[in-house]
Structures are given as C-alpha cells and as structure tokens.
Design a protein around this motif. Structure first.
Motif, PDB file in Angstrom:
ATOM      1  N   ALA A  55       0.860  -1.179   0.000  1.00 14.82           N
ATOM      2  CA  ALA A  55       0.000   0.000   0.000  1.00 14.82           C
ATOM      3  C   ALA A  55       0.894   1.226   0.000  1.00 14.82           C
ATOM      4  CB  ALA A  55      -0.890   0.001   1.238  1.00 14.82           C
ATOM      5  N   GLU A  56       0.397   2.292  -0.608  1.00 11.49           N
ATOM      6  CA  GLU A  56       1.153   3.543  -0.580  1.00 11.49           C
ATOM      7  C   GLU A  56       0.423   4.537   0.316  1.00 11.49           C
ATOM      8  OE1 GLU A  56       1.857   5.443  -4.371  1.00 11.49           O
ATOM      9  OE2 GLU A  56       2.905   7.122  -3.431  1.00 11.49           O
ATOM     10  N   ALA A  57       1.170   5.153   1.214  1.00 12.45           N
ATOM     11  CA  ALA A  57       0.572   6.143   2.114  1.00 12.45           C
ATOM     12  C   ALA A  57       0.564   7.495   1.425  1.00 12.45           C
ATOM     13  CB  ALA A  57       1.392   6.225   3.398  1.00 12.45           C
ATOM     14  N   VAL A 105       6.062   4.942   1.857  1.00 10.84           N
ATOM     15  CA  VAL A 105       5.901   6.351   2.219  1.00 10.84           C
ATOM     16  C   VAL A 105       6.708   7.188   1.224  1.00 10.84           C
ATOM     17  CG1 VAL A 105       6.292   8.080   4.017  1.00 10.84           C
ATOM     18  CG2 VAL A 105       5.613   5.754   4.651  1.00 10.84           C
ATOM     19  N   ASN A 106       6.115   8.295   0.771  1.00  7.82           N
ATOM     20  CA  ASN A 106       6.817   9.194  -0.157  1.00  7.82           C
ATOM     21  C   ASN A 106       7.765  10.112   0.602  1.00  7.82           C
ATOM     22  OD1 ASN A 106       5.425   8.861  -2.915  1.00  7.82           O
ATOM     23  ND2 ASN A 106       3.729   8.990  -1.451  1.00  7.82           N
ATOM     24  N   LEU A 107       8.968  10.229   0.100  1.00  4.46           N
ATOM     25  CA  LEU A 107       9.918  11.149   0.737  1.00  4.46           C
ATOM     26  C   LEU A 107      10.344  12.218  -0.265  1.00  4.46           C
ATOM     27  CD1 LEU A 107      12.482   9.160   2.881  1.00  4.46           C
ATOM     28  CD2 LEU A 107      10.471  10.427   3.619  1.00  4.46           C
ATOM     29  N   LEU A 147      10.209   3.086   1.053  1.00  2.00           N
ATOM     30  CA  LEU A 147      10.285   4.532   0.833  1.00  2.00           C
ATOM     31  C   LEU A 147      10.344   4.806  -0.661  1.00  2.00           C
ATOM     32  CD1 LEU A 147      12.852   5.412   3.644  1.00  2.00           C
ATOM     33  CD2 LEU A 147      10.382   5.772   3.676  1.00  2.00           C
ATOM     34  N   GLU A 148       9.576   5.819  -1.089  1.00  2.00           N
ATOM     35  CA  GLU A 148       9.587   6.207  -2.502  1.00  2.00           C
ATOM     36  C   GLU A 148      10.218   7.586  -2.627  1.00  2.00           C
ATOM     37  OE1 GLU A 148       5.673   6.153  -4.186  1.00  2.00           O
ATOM     38  OE2 GLU A 148       5.317   4.061  -3.625  1.00  2.00           O
ATOM     39  N   VAL A 149      11.166   7.704  -3.533  1.00  2.65           N
ATOM     40  CA  VAL A 149      11.697   9.051  -3.812  1.00  2.65           C
ATOM     41  C   VAL A 149      11.656   9.291  -5.311  1.00  2.65           C
ATOM     42  CG1 VAL A 149      13.221   9.332  -1.830  1.00  2.65           C
ATOM     43  CG2 VAL A 149      14.062   8.143  -3.822  1.00  2.65           C
ATOM     44  N   ILE A 203      12.035   4.084  -6.807  1.00  2.00           N
ATOM     45  CA  ILE A 203      12.099   5.380  -7.490  1.00  2.00           C
ATOM     46  C   ILE A 203      10.713   5.673  -8.041  1.00  2.00           C
ATOM     47  CG2 ILE A 203      13.122   6.680  -9.367  1.00  2.00           C
ATOM     48  CD1 ILE A 203      15.648   5.215  -8.973  1.00  2.00           C
ATOM     49  N   ASP A 204      10.200   6.823  -7.640  1.00  2.00           N
ATOM     50  CA  ASP A 204       8.827   7.209  -7.965  1.00  2.00           C
ATOM     51  C   ASP A 204       8.785   7.983  -9.280  1.00  2.00           C
ATOM     52  OD1 ASP A 204       6.164   7.405  -7.535  1.00  2.00           O
ATOM     53  OD2 ASP A 204       6.295   8.689  -5.764  1.00  2.00           O
ATOM     54  N   ASP A 205       7.647   7.981  -9.934  1.00  2.00           N
ATOM     55  CA  ASP A 205       7.432   8.760 -11.163  1.00  2.00           C
ATOM     56  C   ASP A 205       8.555   8.519 -12.164  1.00  2.00           C
ATOM     57  OD1 ASP A 205       5.391   9.679  -9.649  1.00  2.00           O
ATOM     58  OD2 ASP A 205       6.152  11.713  -9.406  1.00  2.00           O
ATOM     59  N   LEU A 231      11.037   0.304  -9.482  1.00  2.00           N
ATOM     60  CA  LEU A 231      10.734   1.527 -10.228  1.00  2.00           C
ATOM     61  C   LEU A 231       9.226   1.671 -10.290  1.00  2.00           C
ATOM     62  CD1 LEU A 231      13.023   1.202 -13.415  1.00  2.00           C
ATOM     63  CD2 LEU A 231      13.521   2.333 -11.242  1.00  2.00           C
ATOM     64  N   LYS A 232       8.739   2.903 -10.158  1.00  2.00           N
ATOM     65  CA  LYS A 232       7.315   3.114 -10.359  1.00  2.00           C
ATOM     66  C   LYS A 232       7.130   3.929 -11.630  1.00  2.00           C
ATOM     67  CE  LYS A 232       4.542   3.334  -6.867  1.00  2.00           C
ATOM     68  NZ  LYS A 232       3.791   3.786  -5.662  1.00  2.00           N
ATOM     69  N   ILE A 233       6.406   3.339 -12.593  1.00  2.00           N
ATOM     70  CA  ILE A 233       6.198   4.034 -13.870  1.00  2.00           C
ATOM     71  C   ILE A 233       5.166   5.131 -13.662  1.00  2.00           C
ATOM     72  CG2 ILE A 233       5.449   3.796 -16.265  1.00  2.00           C
ATOM     73  CD1 ILE A 233       6.249   0.923 -16.198  1.00  2.00           C
ATOM     74  N   ALA A 280       3.303  -0.274 -11.952  1.00  2.00           N
ATOM     75  CA  ALA A 280       2.659   0.681 -12.854  1.00  2.00           C
ATOM     76  C   ALA A 280       1.622   1.459 -12.045  1.00  2.00           C
ATOM     77  CB  ALA A 280       2.010  -0.034 -14.019  1.00  2.00           C
ATOM     78  N   GLU A 281       1.703   2.792 -12.118  1.00  2.00           N
ATOM     79  CA  GLU A 281       0.772   3.647 -11.374  1.00  2.00           C
ATOM     80  C   GLU A 281      -0.390   4.050 -12.261  1.00  2.00           C
ATOM     81  OE1 GLU A 281       3.174   7.093 -10.544  1.00  2.00           O
ATOM     82  OE2 GLU A 281       3.567   6.366  -8.515  1.00  2.00           O
ATOM     83  N   GLY A 282      -1.500   4.395 -11.645  1.00  2.00           N
ATOM     84  CA  GLY A 282      -2.615   5.006 -12.381  1.00  2.00           C
ATOM     85  C   GLY A 282      -3.333   4.062 -13.327  1.00  2.00           C
TER      86      GLY A 282
HETATM   87 CA    CA Z   1       4.571   7.848  -4.714  1.00  6.35          CA
END
Ligand code: CA
Ligand code: C2E
Ligand code: CA
Length: 597
Positions: free
Chosen positions: A378-380, A437-439, A469-471, A499-501, A520-522, A556-558
């Motif tokens: 899960a992503e906070a 958690v996003n940092l 942790l996502e950065v 790695i986010d985005d 990696l998050k696309i 994959a996001e979204g």
């Molecule tokens: Ca994120």
C-alpha cells in the motif's frame, strides 16, 4: 591645552598632531631637539617617528634603537619613569644612549617621558639639550602632559580603527563581502529620509533569488552551491549598470539591489535584462559547468511602499511570483501579488500548524500483484483537511510546503503516523503488507534521516521490512556520498527503496545501478494512454526492459481500466496500482479489506 582644543589641531592626522606638539615643546621649553619614538610590537626596539630641531625644523628620517644596547633605558621607561638626566654621560640609564645617538650628537641633558598606548608601552617623547641643563619641575610637568596627550591620540586612533572594523563587520556579509541586510535597510532609510514628500526621488528595490540552489546543493554538493553563491555575488557586484547603487546579500541565496533614477520603466527593463544575462553565463566549478538563473522581484519607492518593510515585502513577494511563473524572469510588484502573497502567507502558517498539531491525515492506496487481485502493498498518501477550503490534494499544498521549507517536517510526520498505524494494526492482529511512504528531496537529503527512521522503528516496534520509501528521480540526481550512505543505512534496516514517477525526471543508468533501489514506479502519465499511444507503449516497454536488465521490480501507477491492465500484465509488469483496483482509503477501511468479514 589651547593647541589641543583648536579646530586646526583636531582636524589633523596623527603625524600632523605629533609634529605640532613637538614644535610646541621645542619652542616653549627652549630645547634643541624634540623627538617622538614608538615601540615595535615586541617592545624590543624603538623607532623614531619624527624629530624636531629648533634650528633646522622637522626631520623624518627613520632611526632605530634596540633593547639589547639600552637595557637600563628601556627598563626605566617600562616602569613609567620620567627620565630626567642632567648629565647624559654619567647616568646609567642614558650612558649607552649617548654612544648610540649618532645624529648630530652633542646631547648633554635629556628629558624623556614614556607614552602609553592602551595597556602597553607605546613609545617615548624625548627632549634633548646641547648644553647641560637642570630640568625644572615645570619642564617635567609639561613633557608629562605632552606624553599624556600623545597617549590620548593613540587611544583615539585605536578606537577609530576598531570602529571602522566593527562598522565593516556589522554591515557586510562575510562570505561574499557584499553589504548585508542591515546595511541595505540603513541605505533605504537614508534614501527615504532624503526624499521630500512633495517631490519624491524614486528608486527601485530588486530582490534577486538564485533559482533551484537547493537542487544544486543536493545534487552536486554544498561546495558547488557555495561557489555558485559567491560567483553570483561577484557578478552582481562587478556589473557596470548606470543607476546601480548598492548590492547586498540578504539571505543564503538572496540578494538585493538598489537601483536609482529608474524614471522611465524602459531603463529598468534594460537593467533587468542585463542582470538576467550576466547571471545566465555558465559558472565553472572546477571542471563542472553549472547553469544558473535568478528570479527577480521589483518594487518602487514611493509607489509600491514608502517605508522599508513594505518595500522589502513587496519586492520579495514579486520575486516569489516570478518563481511561480517559471523562474529566470523578473516581476514588477502589483496589487494582485499583494493579495496572493497575503493568502499564501496565511496558508503557509496554517499548514505549519497542521503539521505540528496533527491536522493532516493519511490515506492508503493498495498495490496489487500482476494478477490484479492479490494485495501486496500500500502507498501512504497525505491529506490535509483545511477548515475553509476542505480536503486539499497534495498537488495543491505540497508546492507550498516545499517553498515554505515545511516538506521535510511533513514527511517526518507521515513516517511517524504510518509507523503508528502499522503498530496499531499489529495489535489488532491485522497483518498489513509493506507500506510505502513518499519522501521529498529535502527529507532524503537530511543526514539524520536514517537515525530518525531507526528511532521510529524502535519506538513503534516496527520492522524495517514493513516499510518502503519512494523518492522521485530528481531527488537522487548528482552525486553525493552522504545520500548514498543514508540509503544504504535504510536498506540495512530492511527497508525497500523505490524510485517514484520514473521516466519523468533525470537519472543516469549508472546511478540506478549504484544506488540500492529495488523498484521503479512508472509514472501515471505513461500508463494513462496505454495501449493506444504508441510512444507511451514504447516508453513503458523500455522501462520494463531496463528494470529487467538491472534486476529491479516495476510498479505501474494510475491503472484505471481493463485495457491498461491487460497490456501491462502481458508485458510482465510486476505490480499494479490505480483506481481500477482501489482508491486511496483510510486505515480502518484497509484493515477491513485485509480481513474479509
Ligand atoms: Ca509515490
Ligand atoms: P504519487 O506518489 O505518484 O502518488 C500517486 C498519486 O496518484 C496519488 O495522488 C493517487 O491518489 C493518484 N492515483 C492513484 N491511482 C490513480 C489512478 O488510477 N488514476 C488517477 N488519476 N490518479 C491515481 P495524490 O494522493 O494526490 O498524491 C499526489 C502526489 O503527492 C503523489 O504522487 C506524491 O508525489 C505526493 N505525495 C503524496 N503524499 C506525500 C507525502 O506524504 N510526502 C511527500 N513528499 N509527497 C507526497
Ligand atoms: Ca508516482
């Protein structure tokens, strides 16, 4: 006394004063020669400053006497004795002196008084008579007074120097040598005072802020950031701009310039262009070329404010406006800016308050496996419920948090809250999957981050494996040993890093390979038009290929619909996240999801 208090005397420099005093001494006491000496710093020699002869006048040729030849003489002076000697050749204090004094010789009697310079022996004033002379009490009193007068001149000089130094220190920035904020304010105050109400003399205040200095510090190292600041300072100082009156450094990366007589706005435009252009040339730091720009806010006296604080506030908010409209530009102050600056200030302080007083909340968005079913994480996501504006999305208030320097505190609040929720779920015997958690870049660059995280894990008895942790890519660009160390320490605690985005920023393959990321998050912008958009398909495929090559997992996001899902499943994307599966939800709802009724 008369001499000392005459205007002519007080206007002279130190040497001029000594000359006048020596001449006076010579005339009034009828001695053949008056000389003034100073001791060197060590106190071991005397240097002649000047000598005055009644017949021949002033003689400035230097002479030097050392302590080793004149032990007794020096000791007497140090003991603050007046050396009054009728026969130079028989007094032990002056015996050797009579041999040394080769300039014309013929000295029979001497009357010498020590001069003090603060807490040390500063020198001596020496009266010499060619014929033997018995010094009277009046002679002695007189020379003592003159010596006292010279001491006073010394003290005054020292005081003036220290005042100059103090003045420099209090009005300059010691890193760049430019004026500081205090000097700027004093100068504006003077300009305002000089200007008459009937016919005001306008001037402009330019507030100049280096764009993205934080990113330079984070990405390329603090030494590069420092070089950039001092180079920008040097360029602003060195610029030949007619009308430029004063340049000050008013903050870490902020400068101010006072610009006089911008009677026509046209000339002001020219000046602004010249500044943008001068700063725009790349700065070389060692072998590295750094491209820098500034944003400028401008307010005019008296139109935009007729007191110091208003002028500064207005040029500063115009500068923020220039930043918000894309940086590397200038913005003149106007009333709209004033209104938005006020609103912003209010919002900033409310946000600070929300962070400090649990006014924020967390939603969790589940992440599922490739099958589109199994909940694996899960992503906070942070939420702010604003009193009057309602629920605000992070997209609306995170930029504000960044600019107000609140983002690291916000991230820390999130970490703490997530740890607490994990702990509480554990107590309720619900096993949460790892929570991401996003940092922000600011938080990840905090050298104490790993200590803080360690403290939280310990306090809430949460295992590192329960946290991710996502950065974003840009937070890790450039090279910094400290960043690497932080990341490695986090990984050692069992925390996974993603790695986010991914795909929207800049990151070299080498960085990806060398830093301990495992996911990696696309970015959503690439998934949105899958599989219709061929470019997005190509980008997503290449990210998947890259990740496979580097042994990284991909989220994959979204993901919102069936087609996106099918395509991503087929390409072997490891995890999926999006409204197709779950919206962000409260922790209670997430727990319900994990233990089906
Ligand atoms: Ca994120
Ligand atoms: P993100 O990290 O890319 O987070 C995912 C964002 O996409 C979330 O928006 C989420 O609600 C949204 N989203 C998820 N699935 C879908 C979908 O299928 N369709 C669409 N249209 N959107 C979807 P949210 O919560 O508004 O967050 C926006 C960004 O704010 C996040 O982007 C993240 O970069 C940042 N953020 C959120 N919470 C924090 C935080 O605690 N600290 C920091 N530093 N940044 C945060
Ligand atoms: Ca993202």
């Amino acid at each position: 006394m008369q001499l000392q208090h005459s205007r002519d005397f007080s206007g002279r420099d130190k040497r001029g004063k000594l000359e006048a005093l020596s001449a006076l001494c010579g005339e009034l006491l009828g001695v053949d020669k008056v000389s003034v000496w100073t001791t060197c710093i060590s106190g071991n020699s005397l240097n002649r400053v000047l000598s005055y002869r009644r017949e021949s006048g002033l003689d400035n040729s230097p002479r030097n006497l050392g302590r080793e030849q004149l032990g007794d003489y020096f000791s007497a002076l140090s003991a603050a004795e007046i050396i009054s000697v009728e026969d130079v050749s028989s007094d032990p204090r002056t015996l050797t002196l009579s041999h040394c004094d080769g300039d014309g010789g013929g000295v029979a009697s001497l009357l010498d008084a020590p001069i003090f310079d603060g807490c040390r022996l500063g020198g001596v004033i020496s009266l010499a008579a060619g014929q033997r002379r018995r010094w009277t009490l009046a002679d002695i009193a007189f020379v003592t007074a003159i010596a006292g007068c010279v001491s006073l001149i010394n003290s005054h000089e020292a005081w003036l120097n220290s005042r100059k130094e103090l003045d420099y220190v209090t009005h300059h920035d010691d890193f760049t040598g430019l004026f500081n904020q205090r000097a700027l304010r004093n100068h504006i105050k003077r300009l305002i005072e000089q200007s008459s109400r009937a016919l005001p003399e306008p001037f402009a205040l330019l507030w100049i802020d280096i764009d993205r200095l934080n990113a330079i510090n984070n990405g390329m190292g603090l030494h590069v950031g420092n070089e950039v600041v001092s180079e920008v300072a040097a360029r602003l100082r060195g610029m030949l701009l007619p009308g430029k009156e004063l340049v000050a450094r008013v903050g870490g990366d902020e400068f101010a310039m006072i610009y006089r007589f911008p009677k026509e706005v046209g000339t002001m435009h020219g000046a602004v262009d010249a500044i943008l252009e001068a700063i725009g040339h790349p700065i070389m730091v060692g072998e590295q070329k750094v491209q820098v720009s500034v944003s400028i806010g401008i307010s005019f006296f008296p139109y935009d404010g007729d007191d110091i604080s208003t002028l500064i506030r207005h040029s500063e908010s115009a500068m923020y406006h220039a930043k918000a409209s894309g940086r590397r530009q200038a913005q003149y102050f106007n009333q709209d800016i004033s209104a938005s600056a006020k609103a912003r200030f209010l919002l900033e302080s409310q946000l600070a308050d929300a962070i400090a007083n649990n006014g924020l909340s967390v939603l969790y968005q589940p992440i599922v496996a490739n099958d589109g079913q199994r909940l694996v994480g899960a992503e906070a996501l942070v939420r702010w419920h604003h009193e009057t504006l309602g629920f605000m999305s992070p997209a609306e208030f995170l930029p504000l948090a960044y600019e107000a320097g609140l983002i690291a505190a916000l991230d820390q609040w999130m970490l703490e809250r997530v740890c607490r929720d994990i702990r509480e779920s554990c107590r309720l015997e619900v096993a949460l999957p790892p929570v991401a958690v996003n940092l922000s870049a600011d938080a990840i660059m905090d050298p104490q981050l790993s200590d803080k995280v360690w403290g939280m894990l310990h306090r809430y008895q949460v295992k590192g494996e329960q946290l991710e942790l996502e950065v974003i890519e840009d937070a890790i660009k450039g090279d910094s040993r400290a960043l690497r160390q932080t990341l490695e320490e986090l990984v050692r605690m069992g925390i996974k890093l993603s790695i986010d985005d991914f795909g929207t920023g800049y990151s070299s393959l080498l960085r990806l390979k060398n830093l301990p990321f495992t996911k990696l998050k696309i970015d959503r912008s690439f998934t949105r038009d899958l599989p219709q958009d061929v470019d997005d398909c190509a980008i997503t495929l290449s990210i998947l290929g890259l990740a496979r090559g580097l042994g990284l997992e991909v989220v994959a996001e979204g993901v919102e619909n069936q087609e996106q899902e099918a395509w991503l499943q087929e390409q072997g994307c490891d995890y999926l996240q999006g409204f197709k599966y779950h919206q962000p939800m409260s922790i209670e709802r997430l727990r319900e999801l994990l233990i089906p009724a």
